[in-house]
Scaffold this motif. Structure first.
Motif, PDB file in Angstrom:
ATOM      1  N   ARG A  90       5.481  -0.285   1.330  1.00 59.78           N
ATOM      2  CA  ARG A  90       5.506  -1.648   0.794  1.00 59.78           C
ATOM      3  C   ARG A  90       5.852  -2.633   1.918  1.00 59.78           C
ATOM      4  O   ARG A  90       6.646  -2.334   2.784  1.00 59.78           O
ATOM      5  N   MET A  91       5.216  -3.804   1.866  1.00 57.48           N
ATOM      6  CA  MET A  91       5.522  -4.892   2.803  1.00 57.48           C
ATOM      7  C   MET A  91       5.982  -6.092   1.986  1.00 57.48           C
ATOM      8  O   MET A  91       5.383  -6.410   0.961  1.00 57.48           O
ATOM      9  N   LEU A  92       7.045  -6.753   2.460  1.00 56.23           N
ATOM     10  CA  LEU A  92       7.597  -7.920   1.789  1.00 56.23           C
ATOM     11  C   LEU A  92       7.606  -9.101   2.738  1.00 56.23           C
ATOM     12  O   LEU A  92       7.804  -8.936   3.941  1.00 56.23           O
ATOM     13  N   LEU A  93       7.426 -10.306   2.200  1.00 51.84           N
ATOM     14  CA  LEU A  93       7.616 -11.539   2.949  1.00 51.84           C
ATOM     15  C   LEU A  93       8.704 -12.336   2.238  1.00 51.84           C
ATOM     16  O   LEU A  93       8.600 -12.623   1.049  1.00 51.84           O
ATOM     17  N   LEU A  94       9.771 -12.672   2.969  1.00 57.82           N
ATOM     18  CA  LEU A  94      10.912 -13.385   2.419  1.00 57.82           C
ATOM     19  C   LEU A  94      11.071 -14.728   3.114  1.00 57.82           C
ATOM     20  O   LEU A  94      10.917 -14.810   4.330  1.00 57.82           O
ATOM     21  N   VAL A  95      11.402 -15.760   2.359  1.00 57.48           N
ATOM     22  CA  VAL A  95      11.719 -17.073   2.913  1.00 57.48           C
ATOM     23  C   VAL A  95      13.157 -17.368   2.491  1.00 57.48           C
ATOM     24  O   VAL A  95      13.427 -17.578   1.307  1.00 57.48           O
ATOM     25  N   GLU A  96      14.075 -17.350   3.457  1.00 59.77           N
ATOM     26  CA  GLU A  96      15.503 -17.396   3.157  1.00 59.77           C
ATOM     27  C   GLU A  96      15.943 -18.614   2.348  1.00 59.77           C
ATOM     28  O   GLU A  96      16.755 -18.497   1.447  1.00 59.77           O
ATOM     29  N   LYS A  97      15.426 -19.796   2.643  1.00 62.78           N
ATOM     30  CA  LYS A  97      15.918 -21.008   1.992  1.00 62.78           C
ATOM     31  C   LYS A  97      15.078 -21.461   0.801  1.00 62.78           C
ATOM     32  O   LYS A  97      15.308 -22.535   0.275  1.00 62.78           O
ATOM     33  N   ASN A  98      14.123 -20.637   0.372  1.00 55.39           N
ATOM     34  CA  ASN A  98      13.374 -20.965  -0.847  1.00 55.39           C
ATOM     35  C   ASN A  98      14.233 -20.644  -2.065  1.00 55.39           C
ATOM     36  O   ASN A  98      15.106 -19.779  -1.998  1.00 55.39           O
ATOM     37  N   PRO A  99      13.980 -21.316  -3.187  1.00 54.94           N
ATOM     38  CA  PRO A  99      14.753 -21.017  -4.396  1.00 54.94           C
ATOM     39  C   PRO A  99      14.657 -19.542  -4.811  1.00 54.94           C
ATOM     40  O   PRO A  99      15.632 -18.964  -5.266  1.00 54.94           O
ATOM     41  N   SER A 100      13.497 -18.937  -4.658  1.00 62.48           N
ATOM     42  CA  SER A 100      13.321 -17.495  -4.846  1.00 62.48           C
ATOM     43  C   SER A 100      12.954 -16.920  -3.491  1.00 62.48           C
ATOM     44  O   SER A 100      11.926 -17.272  -2.921  1.00 62.48           O
ATOM     45  N   MET A 101      13.811 -16.051  -2.992  1.00 61.76           N
ATOM     46  CA  MET A 101      13.671 -15.557  -1.620  1.00 61.76           C
ATOM     47  C   MET A 101      12.378 -14.759  -1.391  1.00 61.76           C
ATOM     48  O   MET A 101      11.706 -14.927  -0.387  1.00 61.76           O
ATOM     49  N   LEU A 102      12.028 -13.892  -2.353  1.00 61.22           N
ATOM     50  CA  LEU A 102      10.840 -13.042  -2.208  1.00 61.22           C
ATOM     51  C   LEU A 102       9.590 -13.864  -2.489  1.00 61.22           C
ATOM     52  O   LEU A 102       9.390 -14.365  -3.580  1.00 61.22           O
ATOM     53  N   SER A 103       8.753 -14.006  -1.463  1.00 58.99           N
ATOM     54  CA  SER A 103       7.527 -14.790  -1.613  1.00 58.99           C
ATOM     55  C   SER A 103       6.307 -13.925  -1.875  1.00 58.99           C
ATOM     56  O   SER A 103       5.380 -14.345  -2.562  1.00 58.99           O
ATOM     57  N   ALA A 104       6.279 -12.711  -1.317  1.00 57.38           N
ATOM     58  CA  ALA A 104       5.122 -11.833  -1.504  1.00 57.38           C
ATOM     59  C   ALA A 104       5.546 -10.379  -1.359  1.00 57.38           C
ATOM     60  O   ALA A 104       6.419 -10.058  -0.550  1.00 57.38           O
ATOM     61  N   MET A 105       4.905  -9.502  -2.156  1.00 57.79           N
ATOM     62  CA  MET A 105       5.159  -8.070  -2.095  1.00 57.79           C
ATOM     63  C   MET A 105       3.815  -7.356  -2.164  1.00 57.79           C
ATOM     64  O   MET A 105       3.030  -7.599  -3.078  1.00 57.79           O
ATOM     65  N   PHE A 106       3.550  -6.504  -1.171  1.00 62.15           N
ATOM     66  CA  PHE A 106       2.282  -5.771  -1.098  1.00 62.15           C
ATOM     67  C   PHE A 106       2.570  -4.276  -1.088  1.00 62.15           C
ATOM     68  O   PHE A 106       3.340  -3.807  -0.251  1.00 62.15           O
ATOM     69  N   ASP A 107       1.967  -3.528  -2.005  1.00 61.78           N
ATOM     70  CA  ASP A 107       2.058  -2.073  -1.989  1.00 61.78           C
ATOM     71  C   ASP A 107       1.004  -1.546  -1.034  1.00 61.78           C
ATOM     72  O   ASP A 107      -0.158  -1.940  -1.090  1.00 61.78           O
ATOM     73  N   ILE A 108       1.423  -0.645  -0.152  1.00 67.98           N
ATOM     74  CA  ILE A 108       0.552  -0.116   0.903  1.00 67.98           C
ATOM     75  C   ILE A 108       0.380   1.389   0.685  1.00 67.98           C
ATOM     76  O   ILE A 108       1.339   2.079   0.362  1.00 67.98           O
ATOM     77  N   THR A 109      -0.825   1.882   0.868  1.00 72.83           N
ATOM     78  CA  THR A 109      -1.067   3.326   0.820  1.00 72.83           C
ATOM     79  C   THR A 109      -1.479   3.792   2.213  1.00 72.83           C
ATOM     80  O   THR A 109      -1.728   2.984   3.109  1.00 72.83           O
ATOM     81  N   ASP A 110      -1.577   5.100   2.375  1.00 73.84           N
ATOM     82  CA  ASP A 110      -2.008   5.647   3.663  1.00 73.84           C
ATOM     83  C   ASP A 110      -3.460   5.319   3.973  1.00 73.84           C
ATOM     84  O   ASP A 110      -3.898   5.437   5.111  1.00 73.84           O
ATOM     85  N   ALA A 111      -4.211   4.894   2.969  1.00 75.75           N
ATOM     86  CA  ALA A 111      -5.631   4.604   3.150  1.00 75.75           C
ATOM     87  C   ALA A 111      -5.878   3.239   3.790  1.00 75.75           C
ATOM     88  O   ALA A 111      -6.999   2.953   4.199  1.00 75.75           O
ATOM     89  N   VAL A 112      -4.842   2.392   3.864  1.00 77.10           N
ATOM     90  CA  VAL A 112      -5.019   1.057   4.436  1.00 77.10           C
ATOM     91  C   VAL A 112      -4.041   0.830   5.580  1.00 77.10           C
ATOM     92  O   VAL A 112      -2.996   1.472   5.669  1.00 77.10           O
ATOM     93  N   GLU A 113      -4.410  -0.083   6.437  1.00 79.51           N
ATOM     94  CA  GLU A 113      -3.558  -0.462   7.554  1.00 79.51           C
ATOM     95  C   GLU A 113      -2.463  -1.410   7.050  1.00 79.51           C
ATOM     96  O   GLU A 113      -2.718  -2.283   6.226  1.00 79.51           O
ATOM     97  N   ALA A 114      -1.253  -1.243   7.534  1.00 78.76           N
ATOM     98  CA  ALA A 114      -0.132  -2.085   7.111  1.00 78.76           C
ATOM     99  C   ALA A 114      -0.189  -3.416   7.860  1.00 78.76           C
ATOM    100  O   ALA A 114       0.567  -3.683   8.786  1.00 78.76           O
ATOM    101  N   ASN A 115      -1.135  -4.251   7.435  1.00 77.91           N
ATOM    102  CA  ASN A 115      -1.356  -5.554   8.058  1.00 77.91           C
ATOM    103  C   ASN A 115      -1.716  -6.521   6.933  1.00 77.91           C
ATOM    104  O   ASN A 115      -2.797  -6.431   6.362  1.00 77.91           O
ATOM    105  N   ILE A 116      -0.810  -7.436   6.606  1.00 76.12           N
ATOM    106  CA  ILE A 116      -1.001  -8.330   5.464  1.00 76.12           C
ATOM    107  C   ILE A 116      -0.984  -9.783   5.926  1.00 76.12           C
ATOM    108  O   ILE A 116      -0.425 -10.105   6.976  1.00 76.12           O
ATOM    109  N   SER A 117      -1.582 -10.643   5.134  1.00 76.77           N
ATOM    110  CA  SER A 117      -1.495 -12.082   5.387  1.00 76.77           C
ATOM    111  C   SER A 117      -1.680 -12.831   4.079  1.00 76.77           C
ATOM    112  O   SER A 117      -2.387 -12.372   3.184  1.00 76.77           O
TER     113      SER A 117
END
Length: 155
Positions: A90-117
Protein backbone atom coordinates in the motif's frame (compact mmCIF):
# COMPACT_ATOMS: atom_id res chain seq x y z
CA UNK A 1 -35.85 13.62 -25.02
CA UNK A 2 -34.06 12.77 -21.76
CA UNK A 3 -31.32 15.09 -20.61
CA UNK A 4 -28.01 13.72 -19.45
CA UNK A 5 -28.81 14.74 -15.89
CA UNK A 6 -32.11 12.80 -15.88
CA UNK A 7 -30.40 9.68 -17.22
CA UNK A 8 -27.70 9.89 -14.53
CA UNK A 9 -30.30 10.36 -11.78
CA UNK A 10 -32.24 7.31 -12.95
CA UNK A 11 -29.05 5.24 -13.26
CA UNK A 12 -28.01 6.13 -9.71
CA UNK A 13 -31.47 5.28 -8.39
CA UNK A 14 -31.48 1.91 -10.19
CA UNK A 15 -27.97 1.09 -8.94
CA UNK A 16 -28.99 1.94 -5.36
CA UNK A 17 -32.02 -0.33 -5.57
CA UNK A 18 -29.95 -3.16 -7.07
CA UNK A 19 -27.31 -2.83 -4.35
CA UNK A 20 -30.01 -2.85 -1.63
CA UNK A 21 -31.62 -5.91 -3.19
CA UNK A 22 -28.28 -7.71 -3.38
CA UNK A 23 -28.31 -7.85 -7.18
CA UNK A 24 -24.93 -6.20 -7.72
CA UNK A 25 -21.75 -8.28 -7.63
CA UNK A 26 -20.34 -9.06 -4.21
CA UNK A 27 -17.09 -7.35 -5.20
CA UNK A 28 -18.74 -3.92 -5.12
CA UNK A 29 -20.29 -4.62 -1.73
CA UNK A 30 -16.96 -5.94 -0.40
CA UNK A 31 -15.12 -2.85 -1.59
CA UNK A 32 -17.67 -0.59 0.05
CA UNK A 33 -17.37 -2.53 3.31
CA UNK A 34 -13.56 -2.45 3.17
CA UNK A 35 -13.38 1.35 2.83
CA UNK A 36 -11.63 2.64 5.94
CA UNK A 37 -13.44 5.86 6.87
CA UNK A 38 -11.58 6.10 10.20
CA UNK A 39 -8.27 6.38 8.32
CA UNK A 40 -9.53 9.18 6.10
CA UNK A 41 -11.02 10.98 9.14
CA UNK A 42 -7.72 10.86 11.08
CA UNK A 43 -6.40 14.28 12.11
CA UNK A 44 -2.93 13.16 13.25
CA UNK A 45 -0.36 10.49 12.46
CA UNK A 46 -1.15 8.69 15.74
CA UNK A 47 -4.86 8.47 14.82
CA UNK A 48 -3.99 7.29 11.31
CA UNK A 49 -1.64 4.57 12.56
CA UNK A 50 -4.34 3.37 14.97
CA UNK A 51 -7.03 3.37 12.25
CA UNK A 52 -4.82 1.36 9.89
CA UNK A 53 -3.70 -1.03 12.65
CA UNK A 54 -0.04 -0.61 11.87
CA UNK A 55 3.16 0.87 13.30
CA UNK A 56 4.57 4.36 12.90
CA UNK A 57 6.63 4.79 9.72
CA UNK A 58 10.40 5.26 9.64
CA UNK A 59 12.21 7.50 7.18
CA UNK A 60 13.85 5.78 4.21
CA UNK A 61 15.82 6.88 1.16
CA UNK A 62 14.17 4.01 -0.77
CA UNK A 63 10.88 5.94 -0.90
CA UNK A 64 10.68 9.11 -2.98
CA UNK A 65 8.07 11.83 -3.22
CA UNK A 66 7.46 14.09 -6.19
CA UNK A 67 5.74 17.46 -6.06
CA UNK A 68 6.37 21.13 -6.70
CA UNK A 69 8.43 23.23 -4.29
CA UNK A 70 5.81 25.97 -4.60
CA UNK A 71 2.18 25.32 -5.52
CA UNK A 72 0.54 28.42 -6.94
CA UNK A 73 -2.94 27.00 -6.39
CA UNK A 74 -3.59 24.74 -3.40
CA UNK A 75 -6.78 23.41 -4.99
CA UNK A 76 -4.83 21.19 -7.43
CA UNK A 77 -1.37 20.17 -6.23
CA UNK A 78 0.20 17.33 -8.26
CA UNK A 79 1.89 14.72 -6.05
CA UNK A 80 3.57 11.43 -6.68
CA UNK A 81 5.35 8.72 -4.73
CA UNK A 82 7.44 5.74 -5.74
CA UNK A 83 9.75 3.04 -4.50
CA UNK A 84 11.73 0.27 -6.16
CA UNK A 85 11.53 -2.00 -3.10
CA UNK A 86 9.76 -5.34 -3.60
CA UNK A 87 6.82 -6.27 -1.40
CA UNK A 88 4.93 -2.98 -1.28
CA UNK A 89 1.28 -3.58 -0.42
CA UNK A 90 0.00 0.00 0.00
CA UNK A 91 1.11 3.58 -0.74
CA UNK A 92 -0.24 6.57 1.19
CA UNK A 93 -0.04 10.32 0.60
CA UNK A 94 -0.40 12.47 3.73
CA UNK A 95 -0.71 16.25 4.04
CA UNK A 96 0.13 17.18 7.63
CA UNK A 97 -1.81 20.46 7.92
CA UNK A 98 -4.96 19.41 6.05
CA UNK A 99 -8.10 18.86 8.13
CA UNK A 100 -7.91 15.16 7.19
CA UNK A 101 -4.29 14.07 7.05
CA UNK A 102 -4.73 11.09 4.67
CA UNK A 103 -5.20 12.42 1.15
CA UNK A 104 -4.80 9.24 -0.92
CA UNK A 105 -4.41 5.49 -0.37
CA UNK A 106 -3.41 3.07 -3.15
CA UNK A 107 -3.38 -0.73 -2.81
CA UNK A 108 -0.41 -2.19 -4.69
CA UNK A 109 0.08 -5.76 -5.89
CA UNK A 110 3.19 -7.50 -7.18
CA UNK A 111 1.79 -7.15 -10.70
CA UNK A 112 2.24 -3.35 -10.73
CA UNK A 113 5.09 -0.97 -10.12
CA UNK A 114 4.88 1.00 -6.86
CA UNK A 115 4.70 4.37 -8.60
CA UNK A 116 1.60 6.52 -7.99
CA UNK A 117 0.50 10.04 -8.83
CA UNK A 118 -2.57 12.14 -8.16
CA UNK A 119 -3.68 15.67 -7.37
CA UNK A 120 -4.62 16.79 -3.86
CA UNK A 121 -6.06 19.86 -2.24
CA UNK A 122 -3.85 21.74 0.23
CA UNK A 123 -5.21 24.54 2.40
CA UNK A 124 -1.79 25.91 3.38
CA UNK A 125 1.96 25.32 3.27
CA UNK A 126 2.64 21.90 4.75
CA UNK A 127 4.85 18.86 4.83
CA UNK A 128 3.65 16.16 2.44
CA UNK A 129 4.54 12.57 3.33
CA UNK A 130 4.65 9.49 1.10
CA UNK A 131 4.37 6.20 3.02
CA UNK A 132 5.12 2.76 1.60
CA UNK A 133 3.51 -0.01 3.65
CA UNK A 134 5.46 -3.22 3.11
CA UNK A 135 4.27 -6.83 3.20
CA UNK A 136 6.74 -7.60 6.01
CA UNK A 137 5.09 -5.00 8.28
CA UNK A 138 7.58 -2.17 7.82
CA UNK A 139 6.28 1.31 7.01
CA UNK A 140 8.74 3.58 5.24
CA UNK A 141 8.30 7.25 4.40
CA UNK A 142 9.75 10.27 2.64
CA UNK A 143 8.60 13.85 3.13
CA UNK A 144 8.79 17.20 1.41
CA UNK A 145 7.58 20.68 2.29
CA UNK A 146 5.34 22.27 -0.32
CA UNK A 147 4.66 25.98 -0.10
CA UNK A 148 1.16 27.03 -1.11
CA UNK A 149 0.63 30.61 -2.29
CA UNK A 150 -3.16 30.44 -2.74
CA UNK A 151 -4.94 28.02 -0.39
CA UNK A 152 -7.14 25.30 -1.79
CA UNK A 153 -9.96 26.38 0.50
CA UNK A 154 -10.20 29.79 -1.18
CA UNK A 155 -7.84 31.59 1.21
Amino acid sequence: MNSRREVLKRSAAVASMMLAAGLLPNVAAAQAAAFNTAAFDAKSLAELVKALGTSAPTESKDVSIQGPDIAENGAVVPLGASTTLPGVKRMLLLVEKNPSMLSAMFDITDAVEANISTRVKMGQTSNVVAVAMMADGRNLFAQKEIKVTLGGCGG
